[in-house]
Write a protein that holds these residues in place. Structure first.
Motif, PDB file in Angstrom:
ATOM      1  N   ILE A   1       0.816  -1.212   0.000  1.00  0.00           N
ATOM      2  CA  ILE A   1       0.000   0.000   0.000  1.00  0.00           C
ATOM      3  C   ILE A   1       0.853   1.268   0.000  1.00  0.00           C
ATOM      4  O   ILE A   1       0.569   2.209  -0.739  1.00  0.00           O
ATOM      5  N   SER A   2       1.927   1.297   0.799  1.00  0.00           N
ATOM      6  CA  SER A   2       2.785   2.490   0.830  1.00  0.00           C
ATOM      7  C   SER A   2       3.270   2.910  -0.554  1.00  0.00           C
ATOM      8  O   SER A   2       3.251   4.099  -0.877  1.00  0.00           O
ATOM      9  N   PRO A   3       3.715   1.960  -1.406  1.00  0.00           N
ATOM     10  CA  PRO A   3       4.158   2.373  -2.743  1.00  0.00           C
ATOM     11  C   PRO A   3       3.059   3.021  -3.578  1.00  0.00           C
ATOM     12  O   PRO A   3       3.346   3.797  -4.494  1.00  0.00           O
ATOM     13  N   LEU A   4       1.795   2.707  -3.264  1.00  0.00           N
ATOM     14  CA  LEU A   4       0.680   3.283  -4.010  1.00  0.00           C
ATOM     15  C   LEU A   4       0.409   4.731  -3.601  1.00  0.00           C
ATOM     16  O   LEU A   4      -0.243   5.477  -4.333  1.00  0.00           O
ATOM     17  N   LEU A   5       0.929   5.139  -2.440  1.00  0.00           N
ATOM     18  CA  LEU A   5       0.645   6.460  -1.907  1.00  0.00           C
ATOM     19  C   LEU A   5       1.774   7.459  -2.100  1.00  0.00           C
ATOM     20  O   LEU A   5       1.542   8.664  -2.140  1.00  0.00           O
ATOM     21  N   THR A   6       2.991   6.965  -2.196  1.00  0.00           N
ATOM     22  CA  THR A   6       4.167   7.831  -2.185  1.00  0.00           C
ATOM     23  C   THR A   6       4.619   8.184  -3.595  1.00  0.00           C
ATOM     24  O   THR A   6       4.912   7.295  -4.396  1.00  0.00           O
ATOM     25  N   LYS A   7       4.688   9.480  -3.894  1.00  0.00           N
ATOM     26  CA  LYS A   7       5.139   9.920  -5.217  1.00  0.00           C
ATOM     27  C   LYS A   7       6.660   9.882  -5.314  1.00  0.00           C
ATOM     28  O   LYS A   7       7.228   9.443  -6.316  1.00  0.00           O
ATOM     29  N   GLN A   8       7.335  10.398  -4.298  1.00  0.00           N
ATOM     30  CA  GLN A   8       8.798  10.355  -4.271  1.00  0.00           C
ATOM     31  C   GLN A   8       9.212   9.158  -3.420  1.00  0.00           C
ATOM     32  O   GLN A   8       9.264   9.225  -2.204  1.00  0.00           O
ATOM     33  N   LYS A   9       9.515   8.066  -4.079  1.00  0.00           N
ATOM     34  CA  LYS A   9       9.722   6.797  -3.398  1.00  0.00           C
ATOM     35  C   LYS A   9      11.138   6.669  -2.829  1.00  0.00           C
ATOM     36  O   LYS A   9      12.112   6.974  -3.504  1.00  0.00           O
ATOM     37  N   ALA A  10      11.194   6.199  -1.562  1.00  0.00           N
ATOM     38  CA  ALA A  10      12.488   5.935  -0.928  1.00  0.00           C
ATOM     39  C   ALA A  10      13.006   4.559  -1.310  1.00  0.00           C
ATOM     40  O   ALA A  10      14.164   4.239  -1.070  1.00  0.00           O
ATOM     41  N   TRP A  11      12.125   3.743  -1.894  1.00  0.00           N
ATOM     42  CA  TRP A  11      12.513   2.394  -2.306  1.00  0.00           C
ATOM     43  C   TRP A  11      11.524   1.907  -3.359  1.00  0.00           C
ATOM     44  O   TRP A  11      10.440   2.452  -3.506  1.00  0.00           O
ATOM     45  N   GLU A  12      11.924   0.884  -4.091  1.00  0.00           N
ATOM     46  CA  GLU A  12      11.078   0.280  -5.121  1.00  0.00           C
ATOM     47  C   GLU A  12      10.923  -1.212  -4.818  1.00  0.00           C
ATOM     48  O   GLU A  12      11.736  -1.800  -4.095  1.00  0.00           O
ATOM     49  N   GLN A  13       9.891  -1.831  -5.375  1.00  0.00           N
ATOM     50  CA  GLN A  13       9.724  -3.271  -5.222  1.00  0.00           C
ATOM     51  C   GLN A  13      10.973  -4.010  -5.707  1.00  0.00           C
ATOM     52  O   GLN A  13      11.373  -5.020  -5.133  1.00  0.00           O
ATOM     53  N   SER A  14      11.607  -3.493  -6.745  1.00  0.00           N
ATOM     54  CA  SER A  14      12.780  -4.148  -7.327  1.00  0.00           C
ATOM     55  C   SER A  14      14.012  -4.075  -6.434  1.00  0.00           C
ATOM     56  O   SER A  14      15.023  -4.733  -6.709  1.00  0.00           O
ATOM     57  N   ASP A  15      13.948  -3.283  -5.348  1.00  0.00           N
ATOM     58  CA  ASP A  15      15.078  -3.199  -4.420  1.00  0.00           C
ATOM     59  C   ASP A  15      15.178  -4.422  -3.516  1.00  0.00           C
ATOM     60  O   ASP A  15      16.174  -4.588  -2.805  1.00  0.00           O
ATOM     61  N   PHE A  16      14.136  -5.256  -3.520  1.00  0.00           N
ATOM     62  CA  PHE A  16      14.105  -6.419  -2.643  1.00  0.00           C
ATOM     63  C   PHE A  16      13.729  -7.680  -3.408  1.00  0.00           C
ATOM     64  O   PHE A  16      13.027  -7.622  -4.410  1.00  0.00           O
ATOM     65  N   GLN A  17      14.199  -8.794  -2.902  1.00  0.00           N
ATOM     66  CA  GLN A  17      13.792 -10.087  -3.449  1.00  0.00           C
ATOM     67  C   GLN A  17      13.066 -10.867  -2.359  1.00  0.00           C
ATOM     68  O   GLN A  17      13.478 -10.864  -1.192  1.00  0.00           O
ATOM     69  N   PRO A  18      11.949 -11.499  -2.693  1.00  0.00           N
ATOM     70  CA  PRO A  18      11.200 -12.269  -1.694  1.00  0.00           C
ATOM     71  C   PRO A  18      12.015 -13.452  -1.175  1.00  0.00           C
ATOM     72  O   PRO A  18      12.699 -14.118  -1.953  1.00  0.00           O
ATOM     73  N   VAL A  19      11.926 -13.695   0.113  1.00  0.00           N
ATOM     74  CA  VAL A  19      12.554 -14.875   0.714  1.00  0.00           C
ATOM     75  C   VAL A  19      11.461 -15.869   1.113  1.00  0.00           C
ATOM     76  O   VAL A  19      11.404 -16.981   0.592  1.00  0.00           O
ATOM     77  N   ALA A  20      10.568 -15.462   2.012  1.00  0.00           N
ATOM     78  CA  ALA A  20       9.508 -16.375   2.442  1.00  0.00           C
ATOM     79  C   ALA A  20       8.443 -15.642   3.239  1.00  0.00           C
ATOM     80  O   ALA A  20       8.748 -14.702   3.990  1.00  0.00           O
ATOM     81  N   ASN A  21       7.201 -16.056   3.068  1.00  0.00           N
ATOM     82  CA  ASN A  21       6.136 -15.594   3.954  1.00  0.00           C
ATOM     83  C   ASN A  21       6.200 -16.403   5.243  1.00  0.00           C
ATOM     84  O   ASN A  21       6.481 -17.606   5.217  1.00  0.00           O
ATOM     85  N   VAL A  22       5.934 -15.736   6.363  1.00  0.00           N
ATOM     86  CA  VAL A  22       6.059 -16.383   7.672  1.00  0.00           C
ATOM     87  C   VAL A  22       4.695 -16.523   8.367  1.00  0.00           C
ATOM     88  O   VAL A  22       4.328 -17.604   8.814  1.00  0.00           O
ATOM     89  N   ILE A  23       3.968 -15.424   8.463  1.00  0.00           N
ATOM     90  CA  ILE A  23       2.704 -15.384   9.196  1.00  0.00           C
ATOM     91  C   ILE A  23       1.625 -14.731   8.325  1.00  0.00           C
ATOM     92  O   ILE A  23       1.899 -13.772   7.609  1.00  0.00           O
ATOM     93  N   SER A  24       0.409 -15.231   8.408  1.00  0.00           N
ATOM     94  CA  SER A  24      -0.739 -14.576   7.794  1.00  0.00           C
ATOM     95  C   SER A  24      -1.835 -14.474   8.853  1.00  0.00           C
ATOM     96  O   SER A  24      -1.959 -15.350   9.713  1.00  0.00           O
ATOM     97  N   ALA A  25      -2.616 -13.401   8.772  1.00  0.00           N
ATOM     98  CA  ALA A  25      -3.676 -13.220   9.765  1.00  0.00           C
ATOM     99  C   ALA A  25      -4.700 -12.216   9.256  1.00  0.00           C
ATOM    100  O   ALA A  25      -4.333 -11.191   8.682  1.00  0.00           O
ATOM    101  N   PRO A  26      -5.992 -12.509   9.482  1.00  0.00           N
ATOM    102  CA  PRO A  26      -7.019 -11.523   9.131  1.00  0.00           C
ATOM    103  C   PRO A  26      -6.997 -10.383  10.138  1.00  0.00           C
ATOM    104  O   PRO A  26      -6.482 -10.521  11.246  1.00  0.00           O
ATOM    105  N   GLN A  27      -7.556  -9.254   9.754  1.00  0.00           N
ATOM    106  CA  GLN A  27      -7.742  -8.154  10.695  1.00  0.00           C
ATOM    107  C   GLN A  27      -8.925  -8.496  11.612  1.00  0.00           C
ATOM    108  O   GLN A  27      -9.821  -9.250  11.221  1.00  0.00           O
ATOM    109  N   ILE A  28      -8.907  -7.955  12.807  1.00  0.00           N
ATOM    110  CA  ILE A  28     -10.083  -8.022  13.675  1.00  0.00           C
ATOM    111  C   ILE A  28     -10.502  -6.592  13.998  1.00  0.00           C
ATOM    112  O   ILE A  28      -9.686  -5.668  13.929  1.00  0.00           O
ATOM    113  N   ILE A  29     -11.767  -6.412  14.293  1.00  0.00           N
ATOM    114  CA  ILE A  29     -12.289  -5.097  14.664  1.00  0.00           C
ATOM    115  C   ILE A  29     -12.443  -5.087  16.174  1.00  0.00           C
ATOM    116  O   ILE A  29     -13.224  -5.861  16.735  1.00  0.00           O
ATOM    117  N   VAL A  30     -11.663  -4.213  16.829  1.00  0.00           N
ATOM    118  CA  VAL A  30     -11.579  -4.202  18.288  1.00  0.00           C
ATOM    119  C   VAL A  30     -11.996  -2.840  18.819  1.00  0.00           C
ATOM    120  O   VAL A  30     -11.575  -1.806  18.299  1.00  0.00           O
TER     121      VAL A  30
END
Length: 325
Positions: free
Chosen positions: A102-131
């Protein structure tokens, strides 16, 4: 005058001299502690996921794994720091999906790009809760929407930052419920949680782990889960679909990324070792107890998830007219 041929010979000779050293450095990885840069303050699910991974990964790697919190800037501070690090596998980014897509969709002057990183592994997934805070006079999502309609602009909700997935989830609920709330951004879930407990804000959206102790102690109340299924750790809490708001659907993921030029042998070792950790029954049980899921995805699958989420959340951000701070 040095000829092009001579320069090429020097380059080949230099590469030949460095190759054994590089090969040895990669083969002996890791030879010192590894740092996980985290884009939030301590206390949120990103931080908790990083600490769970660090504790379990250290013995597998044979080196300590240190968590370095760099909150703020919609995750850009941490991502920029990890991008600048030497691509040797000793500085990695433990990323939160809301910041990564989401951050890359909002920032015009980007401090980083998706291409600056390579995926290693997903660790945790979780839905949001409303508290909600304990003193708020609502016990269901329907009651929350009714209360918000009767008190327009008086409810305020906290998020881990402007443009975070929590912020976007709040905007989704406003759209679907036809309500208006006040958004209060923080530098991470930890500070937002403290103000929710203190009654400075009325509600928040977030993954369950940091909230579970306070829910169990009766200090906070959960109204709904924003996933497709109920959480095993919160079996009596309905999903947003069950509550009549199926479009309010948001699941976060927490994944490991390496700087783009990190050598393949180093990344391969990290991939294998993280897979060992995440697929361990003890790690999976601990994640479930916290209201999350140990969800291993390899580099290719994680990369595909990033692309899919970028496309999905771009539509939500545009419809909500969310802008960077």
């Amino acid at each position: 005058m040095t000829t092009i041929s001579t320069r090429r010979q020097w380059a080949v000779a230099l590469l030949a001299a460095c190759t054994p050293w590089l090969a040895h450095a990669q083969a002996s990885y890791p030879a010192k502690p590894v740092t996980l840069v985290v884009p939030t303050a301590a206390g949120g699910t990103t931080d908790l996921s990083a600490r769970m991974l660090a504790q379990a990964l250290g013995p597998v790697l044979g080196q300590s794994v240190v968590v370095d919190n760099k909150g703020g800037g919609n995750g850009n501070i941490a991502a920029a720091a990890a991008k600048r690090a030497e691509p040797d596998g000793y500085t990695l980014l433990m990323q939160y999906s809301g910041y990564h897509v989401i951050s890359p969709l909002l920032t015009k002057q980007k401090a980083w790009e998706q291409s600056d990183f390579q995926p290693v592994a997903n660790v945790i997934s979780a839905p949001q809760i409303i508290v909600v805070r304990d003193g708020l006079p609502v016990k269901t999502l329907g009651e929350l929407v009714s209360y918000a309609k009767a008190n327009p602009g008086k409810l305020n909700y906290a998020s881990s930052g402007n443009g975070s997935l929590q912020h976007v989830t709040g905007a989704m609920l406003e759209q679907q419920g036809g309500i208006k709330m006040v958004h209060v951004p923080y530098k991470g879930t930890g500070p937002a949680l403290q103000d929710l407990l203190g009654g400075q804000v009325d509600l928040t959206f977030g993954t369950a782990p940091p909230f579970m102790p306070h829910i169990q102690a009766g200090k906070l109340r959960v109204l709904a889960v924003t996933g497709k299924e109920r959480l095993p750790s919160l079996p009596n809490v309905p999903t947003t679909a069950e509550a009549g708001y199926p479009q309010v659907n948001a699941t976060s993921w927490f994944a490991l990324f390496a700087p783009a030029q990190t050598p393949k042998p180093v990344v391969d070792k990290l991939v294998a070792d993280v897979r060992t950790v995440v697929q361990n029954p003890a790690f999976q049980q601990k994640a479930q107890e916290q209201g999350a899921t140990a969800d291993y995805l390899g580099p290719q699958q994680l990369g595909e998830r990033v692309k899919a989420d970028l496309a999905n959340w771009a539509q939500v951000v545009k419809a909500s007219r969310i802008e960077a701070e």
